[in-house]
Design a protein around this motif. Sequence first.
Motif, PDB file in Angstrom:
ATOM      1  N   VAL A  95       0.887  -1.159   0.000  1.00  0.00           N
ATOM      2  CA  VAL A  95       0.000   0.000   0.000  1.00  0.00           C
ATOM      3  C   VAL A  95       0.929   1.214   0.000  1.00  0.00           C
ATOM      4  N   LYS A  96       0.415   2.339  -0.447  1.00  0.00           N
ATOM      5  CA  LYS A  96       1.330   3.475  -0.584  1.00  0.00           C
ATOM      6  C   LYS A  96       0.687   4.789  -0.176  1.00  0.00           C
ATOM      7  N   LYS A  97       1.569   5.729   0.108  1.00  0.00           N
ATOM      8  CA  LYS A  97       1.164   7.095   0.431  1.00  0.00           C
ATOM      9  C   LYS A  97       2.244   8.023  -0.101  1.00  0.00           C
ATOM     10  N   THR A  98       1.841   9.129  -0.675  1.00  0.00           N
ATOM     11  CA  THR A  98       2.792  10.130  -1.138  1.00  0.00           C
ATOM     12  C   THR A  98       2.989  11.156  -0.039  1.00  0.00           C
ATOM     13  N   HIS A  99       4.242  11.347   0.337  1.00  0.00           N
ATOM     14  CA  HIS A  99       4.602  12.344   1.351  1.00  0.00           C
ATOM     15  C   HIS A  99       5.128  13.575   0.635  1.00  0.00           C
ATOM     16  N   LEU A 100       4.506  14.703   0.904  1.00  0.00           N
ATOM     17  CA  LEU A 100       4.943  15.970   0.333  1.00  0.00           C
ATOM     18  C   LEU A 100       5.638  16.779   1.416  1.00  0.00           C
ATOM     19  N   GLY A 101       6.873  17.171   1.166  1.00  0.00           N
ATOM     20  CA  GLY A 101       7.563  18.021   2.129  1.00  0.00           C
ATOM     21  C   GLY A 101       8.806  17.388   2.727  1.00  0.00           C
ATOM     22  N   SER A 102       9.269  18.031   3.759  1.00  0.00           N
ATOM     23  CA  SER A 102      10.518  17.665   4.413  1.00  0.00           C
ATOM     24  C   SER A 102      10.487  16.244   4.979  1.00  0.00           C
ATOM     25  N   TRP A 103      11.650  15.609   4.939  1.00  0.00           N
ATOM     26  CA  TRP A 103      11.754  14.261   5.516  1.00  0.00           C
ATOM     27  C   TRP A 103      11.677  14.303   7.036  1.00  0.00           C
ATOM     28  N   GLN A 126       7.740  -7.257   6.289  1.00  0.00           N
ATOM     29  CA  GLN A 126       8.923  -6.834   7.032  1.00  0.00           C
ATOM     30  C   GLN A 126       9.753  -5.798   6.291  1.00  0.00           C
ATOM     31  N   SER A 127       9.177  -5.208   5.245  1.00  0.00           N
ATOM     32  CA  SER A 127       9.952  -4.216   4.514  1.00  0.00           C
ATOM     33  C   SER A 127       9.073  -3.052   4.076  1.00  0.00           C
ATOM     34  N   CYS A 128       9.738  -1.989   3.732  1.00  0.00           N
ATOM     35  CA  CYS A 128       9.069  -0.843   3.116  1.00  0.00           C
ATOM     36  C   CYS A 128      10.026  -0.250   2.105  1.00  0.00           C
ATOM     37  N   ARG A 129       9.466   0.498   1.198  1.00  0.00           N
ATOM     38  CA  ARG A 129      10.257   1.187   0.181  1.00  0.00           C
ATOM     39  C   ARG A 129       9.960   2.674   0.247  1.00  0.00           C
ATOM     40  N   GLU A 130      10.971   3.452  -0.037  1.00  0.00           N
ATOM     41  CA  GLU A 130      10.793   4.885  -0.244  1.00  0.00           C
ATOM     42  C   GLU A 130      11.319   5.210  -1.631  1.00  0.00           C
ATOM     43  N   LEU A 131      10.465   5.802  -2.457  1.00  0.00           N
ATOM     44  CA  LEU A 131      10.857   6.241  -3.798  1.00  0.00           C
ATOM     45  C   LEU A 131      10.971   7.755  -3.751  1.00  0.00           C
ATOM     46  N   TYR A 132      12.140   8.248  -4.110  1.00  0.00           N
ATOM     47  CA  TYR A 132      12.414   9.678  -4.001  1.00  0.00           C
ATOM     48  C   TYR A 132      12.115  10.352  -5.334  1.00  0.00           C
ATOM     49  N   ILE A 133      10.854  10.758  -5.490  1.00  0.00           N
ATOM     50  CA  ILE A 133      10.349  11.329  -6.738  1.00  0.00           C
ATOM     51  C   ILE A 133      10.997  12.678  -7.015  1.00  0.00           C
ATOM     52  N   ASN A 134      11.084  13.522  -5.989  1.00  0.00           N
ATOM     53  CA  ASN A 134      11.774  14.816  -6.104  1.00  0.00           C
ATOM     54  C   ASN A 134      12.510  15.074  -4.804  1.00  0.00           C
ATOM     55  N   CYS A 135      13.807  15.320  -4.905  1.00  0.00           N
ATOM     56  CA  CYS A 135      14.637  15.640  -3.736  1.00  0.00           C
ATOM     57  C   CYS A 135      15.149  17.058  -3.895  1.00  0.00           C
ATOM     58  N   ASP A 136      14.644  17.953  -3.086  1.00  0.00           N
ATOM     59  CA  ASP A 136      15.055  19.356  -3.157  1.00  0.00           C
ATOM     60  C   ASP A 136      15.774  19.696  -1.853  1.00  0.00           C
ATOM     61  N   PHE A 137      17.109  19.632  -1.895  1.00  0.00           N
ATOM     62  CA  PHE A 137      17.889  19.853  -0.692  1.00  0.00           C
ATOM     63  C   PHE A 137      17.933  21.312  -0.288  1.00  0.00           C
ATOM     64  N   THR A 139      15.184  23.430  -0.777  1.00  0.00           N
ATOM     65  CA  THR A 139      13.847  23.724  -0.263  1.00  0.00           C
ATOM     66  C   THR A 139      13.149  22.392   0.028  1.00  0.00           C
ATOM     67  N   PRO A 140      13.409  21.793   1.202  1.00  0.00           N
ATOM     68  CA  PRO A 140      12.849  20.478   1.530  1.00  0.00           C
ATOM     69  C   PRO A 140      11.326  20.405   1.456  1.00  0.00           C
ATOM     70  N   ALA A 141      10.651  21.525   1.546  1.00  0.00           N
ATOM     71  CA  ALA A 141       9.191  21.523   1.425  1.00  0.00           C
ATOM     72  C   ALA A 141       8.749  21.025   0.055  1.00  0.00           C
ATOM     73  N   ASN A 142       9.650  21.039  -0.924  1.00  0.00           N
ATOM     74  CA  ASN A 142       9.338  20.581  -2.282  1.00  0.00           C
ATOM     75  C   ASN A 142       9.592  19.086  -2.496  1.00  0.00           C
ATOM     76  N   ASN A 143      10.092  18.388  -1.477  1.00  0.00           N
ATOM     77  CA  ASN A 143      10.351  16.957  -1.621  1.00  0.00           C
ATOM     78  C   ASN A 143       9.059  16.197  -1.884  1.00  0.00           C
ATOM     79  N   ILE A 144       9.167  15.173  -2.727  1.00  0.00           N
ATOM     80  CA  ILE A 144       8.054  14.247  -2.974  1.00  0.00           C
ATOM     81  C   ILE A 144       8.613  12.842  -2.787  1.00  0.00           C
ATOM     82  N   THR A 145       8.070  12.130  -1.806  1.00  0.00           N
ATOM     83  CA  THR A 145       8.524  10.776  -1.481  1.00  0.00           C
ATOM     84  C   THR A 145       7.329   9.846  -1.477  1.00  0.00           C
ATOM     85  N   GLU A 146       7.407   8.768  -2.237  1.00  0.00           N
ATOM     86  CA  GLU A 146       6.353   7.758  -2.194  1.00  0.00           C
ATOM     87  C   GLU A 146       6.768   6.668  -1.210  1.00  0.00           C
ATOM     88  N   ILE A 147       5.935   6.443  -0.209  1.00  0.00           N
ATOM     89  CA  ILE A 147       6.155   5.393   0.780  1.00  0.00           C
ATOM     90  C   ILE A 147       5.351   4.180   0.347  1.00  0.00           C
TER      91      ILE A 147
END
Length: 152
Positions: A95-103, A126-137, A139-147
């Motif tokens: 199952v997944k959720k998109t996280h918008l913003g800082s890690w 026993q595992s999870c994945r993080e896909l780093y769609i956009n990494c903005d070091f 302006t971390p508020a612009n990060n997009i991470t799919e969990i």
Amino acid sequence: MKKATAPSMTVISKDVRTTFKDLITKIENFPQEIVKEAVKAGLHPTGPQCWVYTWESCDMEAEFNLKICLPVATFGNSFTSDKFKLEQLDEYNHVKKTHLGSWDSLMDSYQILTDEMKAENLTPGQSCRELYINCDFDTPANNITEIQLQVN
């Protein structure tokens, strides 16, 4: 909440045994180096970096395995490296959720996702994945991470 299956994929990867406390020091420059290695070998990155976390227990202080991956198309090219390996990740039920913003607030999104799983009586793996769609070091508020949380 909808269950999904990510297809198998070819990746360049590096396995690291670590804890959350030691994570930054253990990964060294692998996230940057993995892209350089792919390009140098004539491989074509086909998606965002994917980090796969695997635990033996639910203890958040315990060691776990982190697999840092970059999906690639090989176009028949061979790949050899002292630091990375070429491998096939199996398909992944999740199952997944998109996280918008800082890690810094990533755990809030994990909590929402695990609460939704409990409400749907879904058993986590026993595992999870993080896909780093956009990494903005800058302006971390612009990060997009799919969990992606594994579902058994």
